[in-house]
Design a protein around this motif. Sequence first.
Motif, mmCIF file in Angstrom:
data_model
loop_
_atom_site.group_PDB
_atom_site.id
_atom_site.type_symbol
_atom_site.label_atom_id
_atom_site.label_comp_id
_atom_site.label_asym_id
_atom_site.label_seq_id
_atom_site.Cartn_x
_atom_site.Cartn_y
_atom_site.Cartn_z
ATOM 1 N N ALA A 97 15.509 30.438 41.582
ATOM 2 C CA ALA A 97 14.362 29.532 41.661
ATOM 3 C C ALA A 97 13.277 30.173 42.506
ATOM 4 O O ALA A 97 13.557 30.861 43.481
ATOM 5 C CB ALA A 97 14.786 28.199 42.268
ATOM 6 N N ASP A 98 12.033 29.907 42.128
ATOM 7 C CA ASP A 98 10.884 30.409 42.877
ATOM 8 C C ASP A 98 10.287 29.353 43.796
ATOM 9 O O ASP A 98 9.500 29.684 44.683
ATOM 10 C CB ASP A 98 9.796 30.891 41.919
ATOM 11 C CG ASP A 98 10.221 32.121 41.131
ATOM 12 O OD1 ASP A 98 11.051 32.899 41.634
ATOM 13 O OD2 ASP A 98 9.725 32.292 39.998
ATOM 14 N N THR A 99 10.636 28.098 43.545
ATOM 15 C CA THR A 99 10.083 27.004 44.347
ATOM 16 C C THR A 99 11.202 26.016 44.683
ATOM 17 O O THR A 99 12.204 25.937 43.972
ATOM 18 C CB THR A 99 8.990 26.240 43.588
ATOM 19 O OG1 THR A 99 9.591 25.557 42.471
ATOM 20 C CG2 THR A 99 7.866 27.158 43.115
ATOM 21 N N PRO A 100 11.018 25.235 45.752
ATOM 22 C CA PRO A 100 11.998 24.190 46.057
ATOM 23 C C PRO A 100 12.198 23.210 44.898
ATOM 24 O O PRO A 100 13.335 22.813 44.615
ATOM 25 C CB PRO A 100 11.406 23.505 47.291
ATOM 26 C CG PRO A 100 10.658 24.605 47.980
ATOM 27 C CD PRO A 100 10.038 25.381 46.840
ATOM 28 N N ASP A 101 11.127 22.838 44.212
ATOM 29 C CA ASP A 101 11.263 21.919 43.078
ATOM 30 C C ASP A 101 12.111 22.534 41.965
ATOM 31 O O ASP A 101 12.948 21.852 41.365
ATOM 32 C CB ASP A 101 9.892 21.513 42.535
ATOM 33 C CG ASP A 101 9.147 20.582 43.479
ATOM 34 O OD1 ASP A 101 9.807 19.787 44.185
ATOM 35 O OD2 ASP A 101 7.909 20.643 43.512
ATOM 36 N N ALA A 102 11.902 23.808 41.682
ATOM 37 C CA ALA A 102 12.691 24.492 40.648
ATOM 38 C C ALA A 102 14.160 24.564 41.067
ATOM 39 O O ALA A 102 15.057 24.426 40.228
ATOM 40 C CB ALA A 102 12.133 25.884 40.388
ATOM 41 N N TYR A 103 14.405 24.772 42.347
ATOM 42 C CA TYR A 103 15.780 24.791 42.867
ATOM 43 C C TYR A 103 16.444 23.437 42.610
ATOM 44 O O TYR A 103 17.550 23.356 42.072
ATOM 45 C CB TYR A 103 15.750 25.107 44.366
ATOM 46 C CG TYR A 103 17.104 25.133 45.032
ATOM 47 C CD1 TYR A 103 17.802 26.328 45.173
ATOM 48 C CD2 TYR A 103 17.689 23.976 45.527
ATOM 49 C CE1 TYR A 103 19.043 26.362 45.779
ATOM 50 C CE2 TYR A 103 18.924 23.996 46.142
ATOM 51 C CZ TYR A 103 19.600 25.183 46.269
ATOM 52 O OH TYR A 103 20.835 25.216 46.872
ATOM 53 N N ILE A 104 15.773 22.380 42.987
ATOM 54 C CA ILE A 104 16.326 21.029 42.855
ATOM 55 C C ILE A 104 16.589 20.672 41.398
ATOM 56 O O ILE A 104 17.604 20.035 41.082
ATOM 57 C CB ILE A 104 15.394 20.002 43.537
ATOM 58 C CG1 ILE A 104 15.422 20.212 45.056
ATOM 59 C CG2 ILE A 104 15.779 18.580 43.174
ATOM 60 C CD1 ILE A 104 14.351 19.473 45.821
ATOM 61 N N MET A 105 15.725 21.087 40.500
ATOM 62 C CA MET A 105 15.881 20.753 39.076
ATOM 63 C C MET A 105 17.166 21.342 38.485
ATOM 64 O O MET A 105 17.656 20.847 37.469
ATOM 65 C CB MET A 105 14.665 21.216 38.273
ATOM 66 C CG MET A 105 13.394 20.442 38.587
ATOM 67 S SD MET A 105 13.573 18.653 38.384
ATOM 68 C CE MET A 105 13.927 18.545 36.649
ATOM 69 N N GLN A 106 17.725 22.362 39.097
ATOM 70 C CA GLN A 106 18.942 22.990 38.593
ATOM 71 C C GLN A 106 20.216 22.263 39.043
ATOM 72 O O GLN A 106 21.298 22.560 38.538
ATOM 73 C CB GLN A 106 19.014 24.445 39.058
ATOM 74 C CG GLN A 106 17.907 25.300 38.503
ATOM 75 C CD GLN A 106 17.982 26.703 39.042
ATOM 76 O OE1 GLN A 106 19.011 27.358 38.960
ATOM 77 N NE2 GLN A 106 16.871 27.174 39.595
ATOM 78 N N MET A 115 17.964 29.618 48.758
ATOM 79 C CA MET A 115 18.068 28.212 49.147
ATOM 80 C C MET A 115 16.672 27.699 49.479
ATOM 81 O O MET A 115 15.734 28.477 49.592
ATOM 82 C CB MET A 115 18.938 28.072 50.412
ATOM 83 C CG MET A 115 20.333 28.620 50.306
ATOM 84 S SD MET A 115 21.193 28.562 51.897
ATOM 85 C CE MET A 115 20.804 30.192 52.544
ATOM 86 N N ILE A 116 16.566 26.399 49.694
ATOM 87 C CA ILE A 116 15.316 25.855 50.217
ATOM 88 C C ILE A 116 15.282 26.211 51.694
ATOM 89 O O ILE A 116 16.223 25.900 52.440
ATOM 90 C CB ILE A 116 15.237 24.334 50.013
ATOM 91 C CG1 ILE A 116 15.305 23.996 48.518
ATOM 92 C CG2 ILE A 116 13.952 23.785 50.635
ATOM 93 C CD1 ILE A 116 15.404 22.512 48.224
ATOM 94 N N GLY A 117 14.230 26.886 52.102
ATOM 95 C CA GLY A 117 14.161 27.364 53.475
ATOM 96 C C GLY A 117 12.921 26.892 54.199
ATOM 97 O O GLY A 117 11.886 26.611 53.591
#
Length: 152
Positions: free
Chosen positions: A5-14, A46-48
């Motif tokens: 993921a490149d963004t926190p939102d993209a991370y969460i969507m997975q 991770m979200i950092g």
Amino acid sequence: MQYEADTPDAYIMQLKPERQEVVIKLRKIILKNLPKGFEERISYGMIGYVVPHSIYPEGYHCNPELPLPFLNLASQKNFVALYHSGIYADKRLMDWFVGQYPEHCKRKLDMGKSCIRFKDLNDIPYELIAELCTKMTVKDWISLYEVKVKRK
């Protein structure tokens, strides 16, 4: 587990829906309560929440091209994790958190050096996490990092 993921939102969507709900809630708490100066981004998969180079140009001693890490939020295989570098570096903060945890959570604290693991997604001490986020400013973290963590 690491997600691409490149963004926190993209991370969460997975994430699976039940994990999304928890990570979204923790993310909102972190963003609302972290002192100014920390910056949200994807860090180590991770979200950092980091100290950007604009504030601390030296970056992270292990890799100066990276900003100074402070806090990470991740969905791992068997738990949701909060990695808090300040707890690792500040014994008083660690003692405070460990002492407060039983007042906010029914389950026993599952923690590594800086990793707080939440295996039961229905028993997360959100209010305690909110308070933890307020306990260290960017300036506090840089000072502590330079004394306790950074290799000279």
